[in-house]
Design a protein around this motif. Structure first.
Motif, PDB file in Angstrom:
ATOM      1  N   ALA A  24       0.836  -1.197   0.000  1.00 35.92           N
ATOM      2  CA  ALA A  24       0.000   0.000   0.000  1.00 35.92           C
ATOM      3  C   ALA A  24       0.874   1.251   0.000  1.00 35.92           C
ATOM      4  CB  ALA A  24      -0.915   0.007   1.214  1.00 35.92           C
ATOM      5  N   LEU A  25       0.527   2.186  -0.860  1.00 35.98           N
ATOM      6  CA  LEU A  25       1.271   3.440  -0.932  1.00 35.98           C
ATOM      7  C   LEU A  25       0.747   4.470   0.058  1.00 35.98           C
ATOM      8  CD1 LEU A  25       1.625   3.925  -4.781  1.00 35.98           C
ATOM      9  CD2 LEU A  25       3.489   3.761  -3.165  1.00 35.98           C
ATOM     10  N   SER A  26      -0.264   4.126   0.815  1.00 35.53           N
ATOM     11  CA  SER A  26      -0.933   5.123   1.659  1.00 35.53           C
ATOM     12  C   SER A  26       0.000   5.761   2.680  1.00 35.53           C
ATOM     13  CB  SER A  26      -2.141   4.506   2.361  1.00 35.53           C
ATOM     14  OG  SER A  26      -1.753   3.371   3.092  1.00 35.53           O
ATOM     15  N   GLY A  27       1.067   5.077   3.064  1.00 35.37           N
ATOM     16  CA  GLY A  27       2.012   5.669   3.998  1.00 35.37           C
ATOM     17  C   GLY A  27       3.113   6.464   3.325  1.00 35.37           C
ATOM     18  N   TYR A  28       3.061   6.533   2.005  1.00 35.73           N
ATOM     19  CA  TYR A  28       4.124   7.191   1.249  1.00 35.73           C
ATOM     20  C   TYR A  28       3.698   8.567   0.758  1.00 35.73           C
ATOM     21  CZ  TYR A  28       6.855   2.911   1.018  1.00 35.73           C
ATOM     22  OH  TYR A  28       7.606   1.809   1.342  1.00 35.73           O
ATOM     23  N   LYS A  65      10.428  11.250  -6.123  1.00 41.36           N
ATOM     24  CA  LYS A  65      10.849  10.769  -4.807  1.00 41.36           C
ATOM     25  C   LYS A  65       9.618  10.162  -4.132  1.00 41.36           C
ATOM     26  CE  LYS A  65      14.626  13.952  -3.879  1.00 41.36           C
ATOM     27  NZ  LYS A  65      15.696  12.990  -3.999  1.00 41.36           N
ATOM     28  N   ILE A  66       9.748   8.916  -3.734  1.00 38.44           N
ATOM     29  CA  ILE A  66       8.686   8.212  -3.016  1.00 38.44           C
ATOM     30  C   ILE A  66       9.259   7.871  -1.652  1.00 38.44           C
ATOM     31  CG2 ILE A  66       7.146   6.221  -3.001  1.00 38.44           C
ATOM     32  CD1 ILE A  66       7.595   6.029  -6.051  1.00 38.44           C
ATOM     33  N   LYS A  67       8.649   8.408  -0.589  1.00 35.65           N
ATOM     34  CA  LYS A  67       9.246   8.171   0.727  1.00 35.65           C
ATOM     35  C   LYS A  67       8.186   8.026   1.813  1.00 35.65           C
ATOM     36  CE  LYS A  67      10.877  11.803   3.022  1.00 35.65           C
ATOM     37  NZ  LYS A  67      11.728  12.885   3.484  1.00 35.65           N
ATOM     38  N   ASN A  68       8.584   7.327   2.853  1.00 34.81           N
ATOM     39  CA  ASN A  68       7.815   7.275   4.095  1.00 34.81           C
ATOM     40  C   ASN A  68       8.798   7.545   5.228  1.00 34.81           C
ATOM     41  OD1 ASN A  68       9.207   4.880   4.535  1.00 34.81           O
ATOM     42  ND2 ASN A  68       7.440   3.564   4.244  1.00 34.81           N
ATOM     43  N   ASN A  69       8.437   7.230   6.472  1.00 34.50           N
ATOM     44  CA  ASN A  69       9.353   7.555   7.577  1.00 34.50           C
ATOM     45  C   ASN A  69      10.602   6.672   7.580  1.00 34.50           C
ATOM     46  OD1 ASN A  69       6.632   7.026   7.956  1.00 34.50           O
ATOM     47  ND2 ASN A  69       6.678   7.174  10.142  1.00 34.50           N
ATOM     48  N   LEU A  70      10.596   5.567   6.854  1.00 32.19           N
ATOM     49  CA  LEU A  70      11.745   4.663   6.877  1.00 32.19           C
ATOM     50  C   LEU A  70      12.557   4.644   5.591  1.00 32.19           C
ATOM     51  CD1 LEU A  70      10.043   1.571   8.564  1.00 32.19           C
ATOM     52  CD2 LEU A  70      11.483   3.299   9.650  1.00 32.19           C
ATOM     53  N   TYR A  71      11.902   4.794   4.453  1.00 30.46           N
ATOM     54  CA  TYR A  71      12.572   4.567   3.177  1.00 30.46           C
ATOM     55  C   TYR A  71      12.338   5.718   2.214  1.00 30.46           C
ATOM     56  CZ  TYR A  71      12.419  -0.183   4.981  1.00 30.46           C
ATOM     57  OH  TYR A  71      12.539  -1.280   5.769  1.00 30.46           O
ATOM     58  N   GLN A  72      13.283   5.873   1.291  1.00 30.57           N
ATOM     59  CA  GLN A  72      13.102   6.795   0.176  1.00 30.57           C
ATOM     60  C   GLN A  72      13.572   6.106  -1.096  1.00 30.57           C
ATOM     61  OE1 GLN A  72      14.049  11.037   0.371  1.00 30.57           O
ATOM     62  NE2 GLN A  72      15.261  10.773  -1.483  1.00 30.57           N
ATOM     63  N   PHE A  73      12.766   6.210  -2.140  1.00 26.81           N
ATOM     64  CA  PHE A  73      13.096   5.646  -3.439  1.00 26.81           C
ATOM     65  C   PHE A  73      13.122   6.784  -4.445  1.00 26.81           C
ATOM     66  CE2 PHE A  73      10.833   2.523  -0.935  1.00 26.81           C
ATOM     67  CZ  PHE A  73      11.667   1.419  -1.019  1.00 26.81           C
ATOM     68  N   ASP A  74      14.133   6.796  -5.298  1.00 29.17           N
ATOM     69  CA  ASP A  74      14.286   7.852  -6.284  1.00 29.17           C
ATOM     70  C   ASP A  74      14.206   7.254  -7.684  1.00 29.17           C
ATOM     71  OD1 ASP A  74      14.887  10.163  -4.547  1.00 29.17           O
ATOM     72  OD2 ASP A  74      16.608   8.950  -3.984  1.00 29.17           O
ATOM     73  N   TYR A  75      13.435   7.902  -8.534  1.00 27.31           N
ATOM     74  CA  TYR A  75      13.239   7.448  -9.898  1.00 27.31           C
ATOM     75  C   TYR A  75      13.376   8.635 -10.850  1.00 27.31           C
ATOM     76  CZ  TYR A  75      11.241   3.388  -7.619  1.00 27.31           C
ATOM     77  OH  TYR A  75      11.057   2.298  -6.836  1.00 27.31           O
ATOM     78  N   LYS A  76      13.589   8.296 -12.110  1.00 27.99           N
ATOM     79  CA  LYS A  76      13.675   9.306 -13.158  1.00 27.99           C
ATOM     80  C   LYS A  76      12.646   8.942 -14.223  1.00 27.99           C
ATOM     81  CE  LYS A  76      17.240   9.163 -15.885  1.00 27.99           C
ATOM     82  NZ  LYS A  76      18.593   9.277 -16.439  1.00 27.99           N
TER      83      LYS A  76
END
Length: 80
Positions: A24-28, A65-76
């Protein structure tokens, strides 16, 4: 682009792109930046699939940038 967590397509994109997630993306929080690093879009409270209309964007490269309190993902993504 693909990772274990997210799928972003189509890339290159013309009028839209989609972010899919295995969880679920709801936390992101999702932010989109142009090539100069200026934030041009922000999205919160999303589900496991999110549609982004980019028909008004200029052609070029954008960074997601897709992030929550623990992780960050970076895309182009490339806008045609």
């Amino acid at each position: 682009e693909y990772s274990e967590n997210f799928k972003i397509y189509p890339n290159p994109a013309k009028n839209y792109f989609i972010i899919e997630s295995i969880e679920a993306l709801s936390g992101y929080e999702i932010k989109i930046f142009d090539s100069k690093g200026i934030k041009i879009l922000e999205s919160e409270k999303i589900t496991d699939i999110k549609f982004f209309d980019i028909s008004d964007f200029q052609q070029g490269v954008y960074f997601i940038k897709i992030k929550n309190n623990l992780y960050q993902f970076d895309y182009k993504i490339i806008k045609e």
